[in-house]
Design a protein around this motif. Structure first.
Motif, PDB file in Angstrom:
ATOM      1  N   GLY A 102      35.729   7.356  49.665  1.00 23.25           N
ATOM      2  CA  GLY A 102      36.002   8.159  50.855  1.00 23.25           C
ATOM      3  C   GLY A 102      36.535   9.550  50.570  1.00 23.25           C
ATOM      4  O   GLY A 102      36.620  10.377  51.474  1.00 23.25           O
ATOM      5  N   THR A 103      36.918   9.829  49.331  1.00 23.75           N
ATOM      6  CA  THR A 103      37.398  11.164  48.995  1.00 23.75           C
ATOM      7  C   THR A 103      36.225  12.142  48.972  1.00 23.75           C
ATOM      8  O   THR A 103      35.069  11.737  48.920  1.00 23.75           O
ATOM      9  N   LEU A 104      36.568  13.420  49.001  1.00 19.06           N
ATOM     10  CA  LEU A 104      35.522  14.433  49.013  1.00 19.06           C
ATOM     11  C   LEU A 104      34.916  14.584  47.627  1.00 19.06           C
ATOM     12  O   LEU A 104      35.633  14.731  46.647  1.00 19.06           O
ATOM     13  N   GLY A 105      33.601  14.552  47.584  1.00 13.64           N
ATOM     14  CA  GLY A 105      32.875  14.703  46.334  1.00 13.64           C
ATOM     15  C   GLY A 105      32.814  16.153  45.907  1.00 13.64           C
ATOM     16  O   GLY A 105      33.121  17.056  46.682  1.00 13.64           O
ATOM     17  N   PRO A 106      32.380  16.394  44.678  1.00 11.50           N
ATOM     18  CA  PRO A 106      32.331  17.758  44.160  1.00 11.50           C
ATOM     19  C   PRO A 106      31.372  18.671  44.923  1.00 11.50           C
ATOM     20  O   PRO A 106      31.563  19.882  44.965  1.00 11.50           O
ATOM     21  N   ARG A 107      30.379  18.111  45.553  1.00 10.66           N
ATOM     22  CA  ARG A 107      29.422  18.938  46.302  1.00 10.66           C
ATOM     23  C   ARG A 107      29.870  19.216  47.738  1.00 10.66           C
ATOM     24  O   ARG A 107      29.225  19.975  48.454  1.00 10.66           O
ATOM     25  N   CYS A 108      30.969  18.606  48.161  1.00  9.56           N
ATOM     26  CA  CYS A 108      31.426  18.818  49.540  1.00  9.56           C
ATOM     27  C   CYS A 108      31.728  20.285  49.822  1.00  9.56           C
ATOM     28  O   CYS A 108      31.405  20.791  50.901  1.00  9.56           O
ATOM     29  N   GLU A 109      32.331  20.980  48.868  1.00 10.87           N
ATOM     30  CA  GLU A 109      32.659  22.387  49.077  1.00 10.87           C
ATOM     31  C   GLU A 109      31.386  23.214  49.285  1.00 10.87           C
ATOM     32  O   GLU A 109      31.322  24.063  50.173  1.00 10.87           O
ATOM     33  N   LEU A 110      30.362  22.949  48.473  1.00  7.85           N
ATOM     34  CA  LEU A 110      29.083  23.659  48.638  1.00  7.85           C
ATOM     35  C   LEU A 110      28.432  23.325  49.977  1.00  7.85           C
ATOM     36  O   LEU A 110      27.848  24.189  50.632  1.00  7.85           O
ATOM     37  N   THR A 111      28.549  22.069  50.380  1.00  5.08           N
ATOM     38  CA  THR A 111      27.992  21.651  51.669  1.00  5.08           C
ATOM     39  C   THR A 111      28.736  22.323  52.813  1.00  5.08           C
ATOM     40  O   THR A 111      28.117  22.772  53.792  1.00  5.08           O
ATOM     41  N   ASP A 112      30.056  22.429  52.710  1.00  6.90           N
ATOM     42  CA  ASP A 112      30.849  23.138  53.725  1.00  6.90           C
ATOM     43  C   ASP A 112      30.392  24.592  53.850  1.00  6.90           C
ATOM     44  O   ASP A 112      30.234  25.105  54.959  1.00  6.90           O
ATOM     45  N   GLU A 113      30.186  25.244  52.709  1.00  4.51           N
ATOM     46  CA  GLU A 113      29.739  26.643  52.713  1.00  4.51           C
ATOM     47  C   GLU A 113      28.355  26.768  53.348  1.00  4.51           C
ATOM     48  O   GLU A 113      28.110  27.682  54.140  1.00  4.51           O
ATOM     49  N   PHE A 114      27.457  25.840  53.016  1.00  3.37           N
ATOM     50  CA  PHE A 114      26.112  25.866  53.593  1.00  3.37           C
ATOM     51  C   PHE A 114      26.178  25.654  55.106  1.00  3.37           C
ATOM     52  O   PHE A 114      25.474  26.327  55.870  1.00  3.37           O
ATOM     53  N   ALA A 115      27.028  24.750  55.553  1.00  4.14           N
ATOM     54  CA  ALA A 115      27.196  24.507  56.991  1.00  4.14           C
ATOM     55  C   ALA A 115      27.670  25.773  57.705  1.00  4.14           C
ATOM     56  O   ALA A 115      27.181  26.102  58.796  1.00  4.14           O
ATOM     57  N   LYS A 116      28.588  26.510  57.100  1.00  2.00           N
ATOM     58  CA  LYS A 116      29.071  27.771  57.692  1.00  2.00           C
ATOM     59  C   LYS A 116      27.933  28.778  57.813  1.00  2.00           C
ATOM     60  O   LYS A 116      27.799  29.453  58.841  1.00  2.00           O
ATOM     61  N   VAL A 117      27.127  28.877  56.772  1.00  4.39           N
ATOM     62  CA  VAL A 117      25.980  29.793  56.793  1.00  4.39           C
ATOM     63  C   VAL A 117      25.031  29.411  57.927  1.00  4.39           C
ATOM     64  O   VAL A 117      24.574  30.274  58.685  1.00  4.39           O
ATOM     65  N   LEU A 118      24.746  28.113  58.071  1.00  3.03           N
ATOM     66  CA  LEU A 118      23.837  27.669  59.134  1.00  3.03           C
ATOM     67  C   LEU A 118      24.401  27.965  60.514  1.00  3.03           C
ATOM     68  O   LEU A 118      23.665  28.405  61.409  1.00  3.03           O
ATOM     69  N   ARG A 119      25.700  27.737  60.702  1.00  2.00           N
ATOM     70  CA  ARG A 119      26.317  28.019  62.008  1.00  2.00           C
ATOM     71  C   ARG A 119      26.178  29.497  62.370  1.00  2.00           C
ATOM     72  O   ARG A 119      25.855  29.833  63.513  1.00  2.00           O
ATOM     73  N   LEU A 120      26.440  30.366  61.395  1.00  2.00           N
ATOM     74  CA  LEU A 120      26.342  31.808  61.642  1.00  2.00           C
ATOM     75  C   LEU A 120      24.895  32.257  61.823  1.00  2.00           C
ATOM     76  O   LEU A 120      24.581  33.038  62.723  1.00  2.00           O
ATOM     77  N   GLU A 121      24.021  31.773  60.971  1.00  2.00           N
ATOM     78  CA  GLU A 121      22.622  32.197  60.976  1.00  2.00           C
ATOM     79  C   GLU A 121      21.868  31.740  62.227  1.00  2.00           C
ATOM     80  O   GLU A 121      21.091  32.488  62.795  1.00  2.00           O
ATOM     81  N   PHE A 122      22.092  30.492  62.650  1.00  2.00           N
ATOM     82  CA  PHE A 122      21.290  29.922  63.738  1.00  2.00           C
ATOM     83  C   PHE A 122      22.057  29.755  65.048  1.00  2.00           C
ATOM     84  O   PHE A 122      21.459  29.411  66.059  1.00  2.00           O
ATOM     85  N   GLU A 123      23.370  29.954  65.008  1.00  2.00           N
ATOM     86  CA  GLU A 123      24.211  29.811  66.204  1.00  2.00           C
ATOM     87  C   GLU A 123      23.983  28.469  66.895  1.00  2.00           C
ATOM     88  O   GLU A 123      23.805  28.385  68.107  1.00  2.00           O
TER      89      GLU A 123
END
Length: 140
Positions: A63-84
């Protein structure tokens, strides 16, 4: 209204889309990670009239955050901004394992499995999310 599910990997992005009733997930394609990945996603969002995105969130088995979670968080932010659009993170533990098992049971060759595994994982991620939504709606 449709929801797009993504399996965000280091080399590819698996893409699935819900049906209009938000009951089932269908695999759409696997996008090679590149400078054009957002353009390809934009085209799919327009084509399928997507108004929400769900990204598989790579937690560890405990249940802990994996090493790719930070990259996934960053990608999610990009998608939110890019596609609203709203972007949800969905626990993807075992989605790739389930996709692999399904393809093995269907006797898909190793070469073909490699081509579709991320798309299948996106289907499992999105279907889990859709099933949870249905379950919550029934409880109301």
């Amino acid at each position: 209204m449709r929801i797009m599910g993504l399996d965000f990997g280091s080399k590819t992005i698996g893409v699935a889309v819900s049906d209009a009733l938000l009951w089932t997930a269908q695999g759409v394609k696997t996008i090679r990670r590149s400078k054009t990945e957002l353009d390809e996603l934009r085209e799919l969002i327009r084509e399928y009239e997507v108004n929400e995105i769900v990204i598989g969130y790579p937690r560890n088995m405990n249940g802990t955050l994996g090493p790719r979670c930070e990259l996934t968080d960053e990608f999610a932010k990009v998608l939110r901004l890019e596609f609203e659009l709203p972007v949800e993170l969905w626990d993807e533990r075992l989605s790739t394992v389930a996709a692999q098992r399904t393809l093995l049971e269907a006797d898909v060759s190793r070469a073909k499995r490699k081509l579709v595994i991320d798309k299948m994982a996106a289907v499992f991620i999105l279907q889990g999310y859709l099933d949870r939504r249905q379950s919550k709606n029934r409880q109301l």
